[in-house]
Write a protein that holds these residues in place. Sequence first.
Motif, PDB file in Angstrom:
ATOM      1  N   ASN A   1       0.844  -1.190   0.000  1.00  0.00           N
ATOM      2  CA  ASN A   1       0.000   0.000   0.000  1.00  0.00           C
ATOM      3  C   ASN A   1       0.874   1.232   0.000  1.00  0.00           C
ATOM      4  O   ASN A   1       1.796   1.352   0.803  1.00  0.00           O
ATOM      5  CB  ASN A   1      -0.907   0.006   1.234  1.00  0.00           C
ATOM      6  CG  ASN A   1      -2.069  -0.932   1.060  1.00  0.00           C
ATOM      7  OD1 ASN A   1      -2.996  -0.651   0.310  1.00  0.00           O
ATOM      8  ND2 ASN A   1      -2.012  -2.072   1.733  1.00  0.00           N
TER       9      ASN A   1
ATOM     10  N   ASN B   1      -0.501   7.546   2.010  1.00  0.00           N
ATOM     11  CA  ASN B   1      -1.744   7.984   2.646  1.00  0.00           C
ATOM     12  C   ASN B   1      -2.716   6.857   2.980  1.00  0.00           C
ATOM     13  O   ASN B   1      -3.729   7.101   3.629  1.00  0.00           O
ATOM     14  CB  ASN B   1      -2.450   9.054   1.814  1.00  0.00           C
ATOM     15  CG  ASN B   1      -1.573  10.258   1.607  1.00  0.00           C
ATOM     16  OD1 ASN B   1      -1.008  10.776   2.564  1.00  0.00           O
ATOM     17  ND2 ASN B   1      -1.414  10.693   0.377  1.00  0.00           N
TER      18      ASN B   1
ATOM     19  N   ASN C   1      -2.265   4.626   5.083  1.00  0.00           N
ATOM     20  CA  ASN C   1      -2.239   4.456   6.535  1.00  0.00           C
ATOM     21  C   ASN C   1      -3.342   5.276   7.211  1.00  0.00           C
ATOM     22  O   ASN C   1      -3.689   5.018   8.357  1.00  0.00           O
ATOM     23  CB  ASN C   1      -0.875   4.852   7.105  1.00  0.00           C
ATOM     24  CG  ASN C   1      -0.478   6.267   6.732  1.00  0.00           C
ATOM     25  OD1 ASN C   1      -0.477   6.619   5.550  1.00  0.00           O
ATOM     26  ND2 ASN C   1      -0.121   7.069   7.709  1.00  0.00           N
ATOM     27  N   LEU C   2      -3.930   6.214   6.500  1.00  0.00           N
ATOM     28  CA  LEU C   2      -4.978   7.073   7.046  1.00  0.00           C
ATOM     29  C   LEU C   2      -6.388   6.579   6.726  1.00  0.00           C
ATOM     30  O   LEU C   2      -7.370   7.288   7.003  1.00  0.00           O
ATOM     31  CB  LEU C   2      -4.807   8.508   6.532  1.00  0.00           C
ATOM     32  CG  LEU C   2      -3.488   9.189   6.909  1.00  0.00           C
ATOM     33  CD1 LEU C   2      -3.411  10.576   6.280  1.00  0.00           C
ATOM     34  CD2 LEU C   2      -3.330   9.265   8.415  1.00  0.00           C
TER      35      LEU C   2
ATOM     36  N   THR D   1     -10.413   0.649   7.920  1.00  0.00           N
ATOM     37  CA  THR D   1      -9.028   1.039   8.188  1.00  0.00           C
ATOM     38  C   THR D   1      -8.056   0.120   7.449  1.00  0.00           C
ATOM     39  O   THR D   1      -8.453  -0.933   6.908  1.00  0.00           O
ATOM     40  CB  THR D   1      -8.733   0.953   9.692  1.00  0.00           C
ATOM     41  OG1 THR D   1      -8.805  -0.425  10.084  1.00  0.00           O
ATOM     42  CG2 THR D   1      -9.720   1.795  10.500  1.00  0.00           C
ATOM     43  N   LEU D   2      -6.795   0.498   7.478  1.00  0.00           N
ATOM     44  CA  LEU D   2      -5.763  -0.363   6.897  1.00  0.00           C
ATOM     45  C   LEU D   2      -5.708  -1.692   7.643  1.00  0.00           C
ATOM     46  O   LEU D   2      -5.486  -2.740   7.026  1.00  0.00           O
ATOM     47  CB  LEU D   2      -4.405   0.338   6.915  1.00  0.00           C
ATOM     48  CG  LEU D   2      -3.272  -0.378   6.198  1.00  0.00           C
ATOM     49  CD1 LEU D   2      -3.594  -0.622   4.725  1.00  0.00           C
ATOM     50  CD2 LEU D   2      -1.974   0.417   6.332  1.00  0.00           C
TER      51      LEU D   2
ATOM     52  N   GLU E   1      -5.905  -5.407   5.969  1.00  0.00           N
ATOM     53  CA  GLU E   1      -4.951  -6.478   6.245  1.00  0.00           C
ATOM     54  C   GLU E   1      -5.653  -7.720   6.789  1.00  0.00           C
ATOM     55  O   GLU E   1      -5.306  -8.843   6.416  1.00  0.00           O
ATOM     56  CB  GLU E   1      -3.864  -5.985   7.184  1.00  0.00           C
ATOM     57  CG  GLU E   1      -2.969  -4.958   6.510  1.00  0.00           C
ATOM     58  CD  GLU E   1      -1.868  -4.425   7.393  1.00  0.00           C
ATOM     59  OE1 GLU E   1      -1.759  -4.831   8.572  1.00  0.00           O
ATOM     60  OE2 GLU E   1      -1.086  -3.574   6.901  1.00  0.00           O
TER      61      GLU E   1
ATOM     62  N   GLN F   1       2.890  -0.955   4.147  1.00  0.00           N
ATOM     63  CA  GLN F   1       2.377   0.337   3.709  1.00  0.00           C
ATOM     64  C   GLN F   1       3.499   1.319   3.907  1.00  0.00           C
ATOM     65  O   GLN F   1       4.160   1.330   4.952  1.00  0.00           O
ATOM     66  CB  GLN F   1       1.154   0.766   4.535  1.00  0.00           C
ATOM     67  CG  GLN F   1       0.517   2.095   4.089  1.00  0.00           C
ATOM     68  CD  GLN F   1       1.244   3.350   4.536  1.00  0.00           C
ATOM     69  OE1 GLN F   1       1.783   3.412   5.641  1.00  0.00           O
ATOM     70  NE2 GLN F   1       1.290   4.355   3.678  1.00  0.00           N
ATOM     71  N   SER F   2       3.743   2.158   2.902  1.00  0.00           N
ATOM     72  CA  SER F   2       4.752   3.194   3.054  1.00  0.00           C
ATOM     73  C   SER F   2       4.355   4.433   2.272  1.00  0.00           C
ATOM     74  O   SER F   2       3.788   4.336   1.176  1.00  0.00           O
ATOM     75  CB  SER F   2       6.124   2.716   2.583  1.00  0.00           C
ATOM     76  OG  SER F   2       7.086   3.738   2.819  1.00  0.00           O
ATOM     77  N   ASN F   3       4.689   5.562   2.847  1.00  0.00           N
ATOM     78  CA  ASN F   3       4.526   6.835   2.160  1.00  0.00           C
ATOM     79  C   ASN F   3       5.766   7.174   1.346  1.00  0.00           C
ATOM     80  O   ASN F   3       5.805   8.203   0.680  1.00  0.00           O
ATOM     81  CB  ASN F   3       4.247   7.947   3.179  1.00  0.00           C
ATOM     82  CG  ASN F   3       2.949   7.699   3.914  1.00  0.00           C
ATOM     83  OD1 ASN F   3       1.941   7.343   3.317  1.00  0.00           O
ATOM     84  ND2 ASN F   3       2.977   7.866   5.225  1.00  0.00           N
TER      85      ASN F   3
END
Length: 151
Positions: A10, A13, A15-16, A29-30, A34, A52-54
Amino acid sequence: MRHGRLLILNGPNLNLLGTREPALYGADTLADVERITAQRAEALGYKADFLQSNWEGALVDRLHEARGNTDGVVINPGAFTHTSVALRDALLASELLIAEVHITNVHKREAFRHHSYVSDIAEAVFVGAGIQGYVYGVEALDRALVRRDAL
């Protein structure tokens, strides 16, 4: 039943989820993503690994790590969908089967969201199905892997 690995990536964003624009993305939610994705993967015989990373580079690095020990990737690149040649190149270099997922229907949104650097290299693309799209992505990868292994 298979005994492989799937990578669920993912992008920025995500994560929001659940708090960012809930009218657009919903209340899930994330962690919900998952949970349902891991359950479906496990039911089909896969272990699901999540990131997940931005940061674009973190996603690229994880794809490099997956090469040779993972069967496929379900990816929601977020905004990187429309901008990242580096992520596309890493997906190709990983030699994984790819399912692209977007929670919203990107084709009903701003024009810049209509182009994807991932769609043409993906086995399947799911848009507008909410978080259920991740489950569809796992199922599509499973079908593709079964077909590939039958050859």
